[in-house]
Design an enzyme around this catalytic site. Structure first.
Site, PDB file in Angstrom:
ATOM      1  N   HIS A  70      -2.482  -3.467   2.609  1.00 57.65           N
ATOM      2  CA  HIS A  70      -2.605  -3.009   1.224  1.00 57.65           C
ATOM      3  C   HIS A  70      -1.200  -2.792   0.632  1.00 57.65           C
ATOM      4  O   HIS A  70      -0.880  -3.301  -0.445  1.00 57.65           O
ATOM      5  CB  HIS A  70      -3.431  -1.712   1.198  1.00 57.65           C
ATOM      6  N   GLU A  71      -0.369  -2.064   1.364  1.00 58.39           N
ATOM      7  CA  GLU A  71       0.992  -1.787   0.874  1.00 58.39           C
ATOM      8  C   GLU A  71       1.843  -3.053   0.839  1.00 58.39           C
ATOM      9  O   GLU A  71       2.654  -3.240  -0.067  1.00 58.39           O
ATOM     10  CB  GLU A  71       1.679  -0.737   1.751  1.00 58.39           C
ATOM     11  N   HIS A  74       1.175  -4.954  -2.377  1.00 56.53           N
ATOM     12  CA  HIS A  74       1.974  -4.428  -3.500  1.00 56.53           C
ATOM     13  C   HIS A  74       3.409  -4.935  -3.394  1.00 56.53           C
ATOM     14  O   HIS A  74       3.989  -5.408  -4.361  1.00 56.53           O
ATOM     15  CB  HIS A  74       2.074  -2.893  -3.424  1.00 56.53           C
TER      16      HIS A  74
END
Ligand SMILES: [Zn+2]
Length: 386
Positions: A70-71, A74
């Site tokens: 998820h990170e 980004h």
């Protein structure tokens, strides 16, 4: 104090674990091992103790890999826009990508923000799709494996949905601000998005603290609904407040140069000065920060009151400034008078310092110092004037 350790590096980004993460990890393993479905293996058939915990460890690892992806998602989009990613840290509430100079253009901001939840939805989709796919074609599937597929899938969907809440610092808060910022100034957009976020946090906090309605109905027992939710709400509220003050600070300082904020009087002390003399000078001049120079005027270091306050009286009488300062490299300790004040503040935060020496553009001569205190005061004055 170091609160996190680096465990590796992926596509050039250092991956760090925060100490709160090490505390939560065994709890997550335990949850997978003993909790009932859909998240735990309690109801799994034919499964021995050690095997149960091995599977739970795999599930916990998959969950944290999901957070990491998820990170990374980004970060990947941010890197495409030229942002430098300093690190990704996993901590008690999830993951956090530390980015430098995050773009303020709303088009870029919402794309960076939405990349994380999209990744989580994708991972969740793959796991759940596999799970339901196997079910529908009536394949015999090993029971614990089915639970694992389902729970990781569902956790990712929950993670994506939770992150889309319009509350700072959740991704939804950033997306909301980006859309508001198309219609108004960035600062005003931040204020409104923060207000929405705070409202959410307050509601979440109250809901978490209220008696569990199901328990109250079925047994008459009064117990808080979910204290974890309240804890997350407090964290969200604090993060929203921090985001607001940081944005106000940066927006207020826009256009302010180092030379507008720096101090040019009583700037430096000689390296061979006794600490006791320095303490007297600080009292007399009401200054807590100085540049330390040699006889010939070369910068030797920086000194602040916090570095001398721990010293005993004997030490103050015997030690000289040169004995206690650490050597500085010009790149991180010196800034040009023509630089932005924001840049000075960023460098101080990055280097965990309260002071930078200011050099004259061109000559490189030390002509002043700029301190966090000066910048904060400058912001207060600017804010008062508007
Ligand atoms: Zn995110």
């Amino acid at each position: 104090m170091r609160t996190s350790i680096q465990v590796g590096r992926i596509i050039g980004i250092p991956i760090r674990l925060h100490f709160t993460f090490l505390f939560i990890l065994p709890l997550i393993v335990l949850m997978f091992a003993v909790a009932p479905g859909p998240f735990g293996l309690r109801d799994a058939k034919d499964i021995s103790g050690p095997f149960r915990y091995s599977l739970a460890t795999i599930a916990a690892s998959l969950f944290f890999i999901s957070l990491l992806l998820h990170e990374m998602s980004h970060s990947y989009v941010a890197m495409k826009y030229g942002t430098k990613i300093r690190s990704i840290t996993l901590f008690i509430f999830g993951g956090l990508a530390m980015m430098e100079d995050l773009p303020k253009e709303s088009e870029k901001e919402w794309r960076i923000a939405i990349a994380g939840p999209l990744m989580s939805f994708a991972i969740g989709g793959i796991f759940l799709f596999t799970y339901f796919g196997i079910k529908t074609v009536n394949l015999v599937i090993y029971d614990p494996l089915a639970i694992l597929l389902f729970s990781i899938g569902l956790l990712n969907v929950v993670l994506a949905s939770f992150n889309l809440l319009p509350a700072f610092p959740m991704d939804g808060g950033r997306i909301l601000r980006a859309f508001l910022a198309k219609r108004m100034q960035f600062l005003e957009a931040t204020r409104r998005a923060v207000l929405v976020g705070k409202t959410f946090a307050v509601i979440m906090g109250i809901v978490g603290f209220m008696p569990d309605p199901f328990l109250l109905y079925s047994t008459g027992e009064v117990r808080p609904f979910n204290l974890w939710l309240t804890l997350v709400a407090v964290f969200l509220y604090m993060a929203a407040t921090e985001e607001e003050s940081a944005t106000i600070m940066f927006a207020t300082l826009e256009g302010t140069k180092v030379r507008n904020v720096m101090r040019t009087e009583n700037v430096s002390v000689l390296a061979d000065m006794l600490i006791t003399e320095l303490a007297e000078k600080m009292l007399k001049e009401k200054n807590a920060e100085y540049a330390v120079v040699s006889d010939s005027g070369d910068l030797k270091g920086l000194i602040t009151f916090s570095e001398i306050k721990e010293l005993s009286t004997e030490q103050r009488h015997s030690l000289r400034i040169s004995d206690i300062i650490s050597p500085v490299d010009r790149l991180s300790a010196v800034i040009s008078q023509e630089e932005e004040a924001i840049e000075a503040l960023k460098r101080m935060i990055r280097g965990k310092k309260n002071i930078l020496a200011v050099e004259e553009e061109g000559s490189g001569e030390i002509i002043g110092v700029i301190t966090k205190r000066d910048i904060v005061m400058h912001i207060e004055i600017l804010k008062g004037g508007s």
